[in-house]
Design a protein around this motif. Structure first.
Motif, PDB file in Angstrom:
ATOM      1  N   LEU A   1      -5.960  -0.138  39.617  1.00 46.96           N
ATOM      2  CA  LEU A   1      -5.818  -0.237  38.170  1.00 46.96           C
ATOM      3  C   LEU A   1      -4.452  -0.765  37.771  1.00 46.96           C
ATOM      4  N   ASP A   2      -3.507  -0.800  38.716  1.00 47.29           N
ATOM      5  CA  ASP A   2      -2.169  -1.277  38.369  1.00 47.29           C
ATOM      6  C   ASP A   2      -2.155  -2.791  38.384  1.00 47.29           C
ATOM      7  N   ALA A   3      -1.388  -3.381  37.455  1.00 48.95           N
ATOM      8  CA  ALA A   3      -1.314  -4.853  37.342  1.00 48.95           C
ATOM      9  C   ALA A   3      -0.609  -5.478  38.526  1.00 48.95           C
TER      10      ALA A   3
ATOM     11  N   VAL B   1     -13.635   4.946  37.587  1.00 48.92           N
ATOM     12  CA  VAL B   1     -12.264   4.604  37.193  1.00 48.92           C
ATOM     13  C   VAL B   1     -11.248   5.454  37.973  1.00 48.92           C
TER      14      VAL B   1
ATOM     15  N   LYS C   1     -13.566 -10.168  29.199  1.00 48.60           N
ATOM     16  CA  LYS C   1     -14.344 -11.411  29.246  1.00 48.60           C
ATOM     17  C   LYS C   1     -15.589 -11.299  28.363  1.00 48.60           C
TER      18      LYS C   1
ATOM     19  N   THR D   1       0.795  -2.045  32.314  1.00 46.32           N
ATOM     20  CA  THR D   1      -0.317  -2.274  33.220  1.00 46.32           C
ATOM     21  C   THR D   1      -1.632  -2.525  32.512  1.00 46.32           C
TER      22      THR D   1
ATOM     23  N   GLN E   1     -20.687  -1.471  34.351  1.00 50.86           N
ATOM     24  CA  GLN E   1     -21.717  -2.069  35.194  1.00 50.86           C
ATOM     25  C   GLN E   1     -21.498  -1.663  36.651  1.00 50.86           C
TER      26      GLN E   1
ATOM     27  N   ASP F   1     -10.149  -3.126  31.832  1.00 51.25           N
ATOM     28  CA  ASP F   1     -11.366  -3.702  32.384  1.00 51.25           C
ATOM     29  C   ASP F   1     -11.423  -5.200  32.073  1.00 51.25           C
ATOM     30  N   LYS F   2     -11.122  -6.025  33.089  1.00 56.61           N
ATOM     31  CA  LYS F   2     -11.123  -7.482  32.869  1.00 56.61           C
ATOM     32  C   LYS F   2     -12.512  -7.968  32.486  1.00 56.61           C
ATOM     33  N   GLY F   3     -13.535  -7.374  33.084  1.00 54.98           N
ATOM     34  CA  GLY F   3     -14.905  -7.773  32.784  1.00 54.98           C
ATOM     35  C   GLY F   3     -15.228  -7.539  31.314  1.00 54.98           C
ATOM     36  N   LEU F   4     -14.728  -6.454  30.777  1.00 55.97           N
ATOM     37  CA  LEU F   4     -14.961  -6.136  29.371  1.00 55.97           C
ATOM     38  C   LEU F   4     -14.209  -7.122  28.473  1.00 55.97           C
TER      39      LEU F   4
ATOM     40  N   LEU G   1     -24.541 -11.619  33.593  1.00 62.33           N
ATOM     41  CA  LEU G   1     -23.435 -11.605  34.577  1.00 62.33           C
ATOM     42  C   LEU G   1     -23.840 -10.855  35.836  1.00 62.33           C
ATOM     43  N   ASP G   2     -24.560  -9.779  35.614  1.00 61.54           N
ATOM     44  CA  ASP G   2     -24.852  -8.874  36.724  1.00 61.54           C
ATOM     45  C   ASP G   2     -26.252  -9.088  37.290  1.00 61.54           C
TER      46      ASP G   2
ATOM     47  N   ARG H   1      -4.529  10.744  33.854  1.00 61.16           N
ATOM     48  CA  ARG H   1      -4.264  11.026  35.264  1.00 61.16           C
ATOM     49  C   ARG H   1      -2.766  11.073  35.565  1.00 61.16           C
TER      50      ARG H   1
ATOM     51  N   ASP I   1      -8.346   4.021  40.395  1.00 66.11           N
ATOM     52  CA  ASP I   1      -6.954   4.423  40.203  1.00 66.11           C
ATOM     53  C   ASP I   1      -6.365   4.972  41.498  1.00 66.11           C
TER      54      ASP I   1
ATOM     55  N   ASP J   1     -20.020  -0.495  26.633  1.00 65.17           N
ATOM     56  CA  ASP J   1     -19.568  -1.875  26.451  1.00 65.17           C
ATOM     57  C   ASP J   1     -20.040  -2.464  25.127  1.00 65.17           C
TER      58      ASP J   1
ATOM     59  N   LYS K   1     -15.375  -6.839  42.737  1.00 68.82           N
ATOM     60  CA  LYS K   1     -16.010  -7.648  41.687  1.00 68.82           C
ATOM     61  C   LYS K   1     -15.506  -7.205  40.312  1.00 68.82           C
ATOM     62  N   ALA K   2     -15.434  -5.890  40.124  1.00 69.57           N
ATOM     63  CA  ALA K   2     -14.983  -5.357  38.836  1.00 69.57           C
ATOM     64  C   ALA K   2     -13.532  -5.731  38.593  1.00 69.57           C
ATOM     65  N   LYS K   3     -12.702  -5.626  39.638  1.00 70.99           N
ATOM     66  CA  LYS K   3     -11.282  -5.944  39.496  1.00 70.99           C
ATOM     67  C   LYS K   3     -11.094  -7.425  39.153  1.00 70.99           C
ATOM     68  N   ALA K   4     -11.982  -8.273  39.680  1.00 68.55           N
ATOM     69  CA  ALA K   4     -11.898  -9.712  39.400  1.00 68.55           C
ATOM     70  C   ALA K   4     -12.513 -10.066  38.053  1.00 68.55           C
ATOM     71  N   GLY K   5     -13.081  -9.084  37.372  1.00 64.27           N
ATOM     72  CA  GLY K   5     -13.661  -9.344  36.055  1.00 64.27           C
ATOM     73  C   GLY K   5     -15.061  -9.928  36.110  1.00 64.27           C
ATOM     74  N   LYS K   6     -15.706  -9.839  37.291  1.00 65.96           N
ATOM     75  CA  LYS K   6     -17.048 -10.409  37.416  1.00 65.96           C
ATOM     76  C   LYS K   6     -18.118  -9.437  36.924  1.00 65.96           C
ATOM     77  N   MET K   7     -17.735  -8.217  36.710  1.00 65.71           N
ATOM     78  CA  MET K   7     -18.602  -7.237  36.063  1.00 65.71           C
ATOM     79  C   MET K   7     -17.695  -6.224  35.374  1.00 65.71           C
ATOM     80  N   THR K   8     -18.257  -5.513  34.384  1.00 67.39           N
ATOM     81  CA  THR K   8     -17.427  -4.513  33.711  1.00 67.39           C
ATOM     82  C   THR K   8     -17.398  -3.246  34.574  1.00 67.39           C
ATOM     83  N   PHE K   9     -16.467  -2.377  34.287  1.00 61.02           N
ATOM     84  CA  PHE K   9     -16.374  -1.106  35.019  1.00 61.02           C
ATOM     85  C   PHE K   9     -17.659  -0.299  34.844  1.00 61.02           C
TER      86      PHE K   9
END
Lengths: 149, 182
Positions: A147-149, A138, B148, B164, A125, B143-146, B107-108, B17, A142, B119, A115-123
């Motif tokens: 975390l890689d594009a 995080v 957005k 990346t 959250q 963070d894509k969610g952030l 959202l959550d 890292r 990783d 955030d 969900k986080a990777k899809a942007g449906k919640m922030t990291f």
């Protein structure tokens, strides 16, 4: 860092490469040709070794005119049975997570991470919903390459 | 010309890292960016990380040591001025932060009180810095969610994907933004 120990060992764990470092510690600022001539190694081999050693900063180089000269890098390698044990037996963050939260926790992590990777919640959250710190979340992402594009 | 780059914890952890945090920060300095983080993010990557290391050190000493080494490197970067920790003006931007919390909690489907400070503080800091310089403020996060969550608060968003992570150049119209989620 134990990861650095393994990296350096991997890079210099070859007598010929170790000889190059020893040679450069004594003769600073030599060209690859000069190194090859002194040590009796073919030039392509010398370049290959120097590339591998530079990648872990065991050797450094600088341009001088049209040529490149090499120096022994500043590194210190602690090799003891204890250090080797730490290097090869360190736990990953995922192993640690699994030990604390079990298979059910790993499954929950997988869903939340997706969900986080899809942007449906922030990291943040995501971390909060799992009851772990942001740092741990995080690091876990990783480790699994999320975390890689 | 001073350019602010607000960096999220995800980027700091990602580069650290890989042993590349200092190089990244020095490169940004060379490019005339001032790298800033809000206080909540500094707490995440230092204090919270230290607490986590303390928690696990009995069962995983090597992992705990790695985390503490990371904390030291990030703290050193702050001490050397490679990262500036900026306090968000809660008095001035509390409305923005409340709106971010409301937005994220929707959202959550969770309570807005459960939304962590990082955030809303990051979003508020972006706006605060824009108010200060009236120039583009850059944001770096994985963070894509952030990303957005930032969108409802900004007028125009230009995405520039660098390796990346997504670097957003933001032009802000602050008056318009605060009204959106009332």
């Amino acid at each position: 860092m134990v990861e650095k120990t393994v990296e350096i060992l991997r890079a210099i764990g070859n007598l010929n490469k170790a000889r190059i470092i020893a040679h450069l510690a004594k003769h600073r600022g030599e060209t690859a040709e000069s190194i090859g001539k002194h040590l009796g190694y073919p030039l392509p081999t010398v370049y290959k070794y120097l590339r591998e050693l530079e990648a872990v900063n065991a050797v450094e180089s600088e341009a001088r005119g049209n040529t490149r000269v090499y120096f022994a890098g500043e590194f210190k390698l602690e090799v003891s049975p204890q250090k080797l044990m730490e290097a090869f037996e360190e736990q990953t963050m995922m192993e640690l997570y699994k030990a604390r939260f079990g298979a059910e926790g790993v499954e929950k992590l997988r869903k939340v991470a997706a969900k986080a990777k899809a942007g449906k919640m922030t990291f943040r959250q995501a971390a909060a919903s799992l009851g772990i710190t942001y740092f741990e979340f995080v690091s876990l992402l990783d480790e699994v390459g999320a975390l890689d594009a | 010309m001073r350019r602010y780059l607000v960096v999220d914890s995800s980027v700091l952890i990602f580069y650290d890292r890989r042993g590349a945090l200092e190089d990244f920060l020095r490169q940004k300095k060379k490019e005339n960016y001032t790298v800033v983080i809000p206080k909540a993010i500094a707490l995440e990557v230092v204090d919270e990380a230290k607490e986590f290391a303390e928690e696990i050190k009995q069962v995983a000493p090597a992992a705990a040591n790695r985390i503490l080494a990371s904390v030291e490197r990030i703290s050193a970067a702050v001490a050397q001025g490679l990262i500036q920790v900026v306090t968000v003006n809660y008095g001035k931007y509390s409305k923005v932060m409340d709106n971010v919390r409301k937005h994220l909690s929707r959202l959550d489907a969770a309570s807005e009180y459960a939304v962590k400070k990082g955030d809303p503080e990051l979003v508020a800091l972006v706006i605060q810095l824009y108010d200060e310089v009236k120039e583009k403020v850059f944001v770096a996060t994985l963070d894509k969610g952030l990303l957005k969550a930032l969108k409802p608060f900004i007028k125009d968003v230009e995405y520039e994907i660098m390796k990346t992570w997504a670097l957003i150049a933001i032009n802000l119209d602050v008056t318009l933004k605060i009204g959106i989620l009332d």
